[in-house]
Design a protein around this motif. Sequence first.
Motif, mmCIF file in Angstrom:
data_model
loop_
_atom_site.group_PDB
_atom_site.id
_atom_site.type_symbol
_atom_site.label_atom_id
_atom_site.label_comp_id
_atom_site.label_asym_id
_atom_site.label_seq_id
_atom_site.Cartn_x
_atom_site.Cartn_y
_atom_site.Cartn_z
ATOM 1 N N ALA A 6 45.729 -2.828 -18.270
ATOM 2 C CA ALA A 6 44.642 -2.435 -19.150
ATOM 3 C C ALA A 6 44.775 -3.232 -20.444
ATOM 4 O O ALA A 6 45.880 -3.396 -20.973
ATOM 5 C CB ALA A 6 44.682 -0.940 -19.455
ATOM 6 N N TYR A 7 43.643 -3.703 -20.936
ATOM 7 C CA TYR A 7 43.600 -4.537 -22.138
ATOM 8 C C TYR A 7 42.550 -4.013 -23.095
ATOM 9 O O TYR A 7 41.435 -3.670 -22.686
ATOM 10 C CB TYR A 7 43.269 -5.982 -21.765
ATOM 11 N N VAL A 8 42.874 -3.964 -24.387
ATOM 12 C CA VAL A 8 41.891 -3.759 -25.441
ATOM 13 C C VAL A 8 42.191 -4.758 -26.542
ATOM 14 O O VAL A 8 43.354 -4.973 -26.912
ATOM 15 C CB VAL A 8 41.899 -2.314 -26.004
ATOM 16 N N GLY A 9 41.156 -5.394 -27.062
ATOM 17 C CA GLY A 9 41.341 -6.398 -28.103
ATOM 18 C C GLY A 9 40.119 -7.280 -28.227
ATOM 19 O O GLY A 9 39.029 -6.931 -27.756
ATOM 20 N N VAL A 205 54.465 -3.385 -22.084
ATOM 21 C CA VAL A 205 53.406 -3.495 -23.078
ATOM 22 C C VAL A 205 53.652 -4.729 -23.932
ATOM 23 O O VAL A 205 54.797 -5.075 -24.238
ATOM 24 C CB VAL A 205 53.339 -2.223 -23.956
ATOM 25 N N ARG A 206 52.567 -5.396 -24.276
ATOM 26 C CA ARG A 206 52.643 -6.543 -25.189
ATOM 27 C C ARG A 206 51.573 -6.378 -26.256
ATOM 28 O O ARG A 206 50.393 -6.193 -25.949
ATOM 29 C CB ARG A 206 52.434 -7.865 -24.452
ATOM 30 N N ALA A 211 45.325 -6.636 -30.580
ATOM 31 C CA ALA A 211 45.187 -6.481 -29.131
ATOM 32 C C ALA A 211 46.431 -5.844 -28.541
ATOM 33 O O ALA A 211 47.539 -6.009 -29.052
ATOM 34 C CB ALA A 211 44.937 -7.833 -28.461
ATOM 35 N N VAL A 212 46.222 -5.117 -27.442
ATOM 36 C CA VAL A 212 47.323 -4.519 -26.687
ATOM 37 C C VAL A 212 47.041 -4.719 -25.202
ATOM 38 O O VAL A 212 45.916 -4.527 -24.739
ATOM 39 C CB VAL A 212 47.480 -3.021 -26.988
ATOM 40 N N THR A 238 43.634 -1.121 -30.504
ATOM 41 C CA THR A 238 43.800 -2.456 -31.067
ATOM 42 C C THR A 238 44.682 -2.440 -32.309
ATOM 43 O O THR A 238 45.180 -3.491 -32.729
ATOM 44 C CB THR A 238 42.428 -3.059 -31.420
ATOM 45 N N ALA A 239 44.904 -1.279 -32.891
ATOM 46 C CA ALA A 239 45.761 -1.168 -34.070
ATOM 47 C C ALA A 239 47.237 -1.078 -33.714
ATOM 48 O O ALA A 239 48.097 -1.225 -34.587
ATOM 49 C CB ALA A 239 45.363 0.053 -34.896
#
Length: 271
Positions: A6-9, A205-206, A211-212, A238-239
């Motif tokens: 899963a990605y948000v950014g 996690v990165r 972005a995460v 994203t924070a």
Amino acid sequence: MCRHLAYVGPPVSLRALLYDPPHSLVRQSWAPRDMRGGGTVNADGFGVGWYPPGGGEPVRYRRGTPIWGDVTLPGLAAATTSGAVLAAVRSATEGVPVHDTAAAPFAEGPWLFSHNGVVRGWPDAVAALAGRLPVRDLLTLDAPTDSALLWALVRHRLRAGEDPARAVAATVAEVAAAAPGSRLNLLLTDGRTVVASAAGHALSVRQTPGAVLLASEPHDDDPGWQAVPDGRLVVATTAGARVDALAVGAASTGPHAGGKTTRPTDGGDTR
């Protein structure tokens, strides 16, 4: 077992998440590094869900065939960008069906959901939990699988207004109690926040500025990847990302998105 991310950014192409990294999700479908609990490849389907620019409910593309053999996805992935994505490749439990609707992500409204793992003693071990759901929910499961039932349990809590982190934590706790030895790595997102459990399987996690990315396996050798210890719940935006203990207590006091954000640690490092 399965693999998911899963990605948000900032908006990126689906290709950048699914194909380009040296150990991409596509590669993990046929050469996974960590298939604890059984299985050798993830060839029983795949799915990608993404949120269109400007808002709106997510779009999904799911198939019951190996991701490496799909001739449509490469072009679609190259032409599609999004700031929030959930994707998975599937290794089906023996005896359960393999078709398009059995592949994650499962969805309703703004939500996308995936499960990496297995419910031990399926289906008998969780029959009592399933019996608490509305009959209509059981009759309209995407597929007669443990993952689809887990989604129905989480979704039932979301519909009742529970915080998403609490909904995931409580579901993991009650299924783990009913079916000991289950592997319950769940991913849930509404396109802004990602909630992930590490319960019996690997999760990393990165974080980069704004972005995460959470994934079953790191997709490259970037030193920024950190392993999430087993028995943890991650809430990421994203924070930043926060990691808390995943326990029965989390079902009643689960962490809330928008709280303190930290590197993924629970007081020690995550190696």
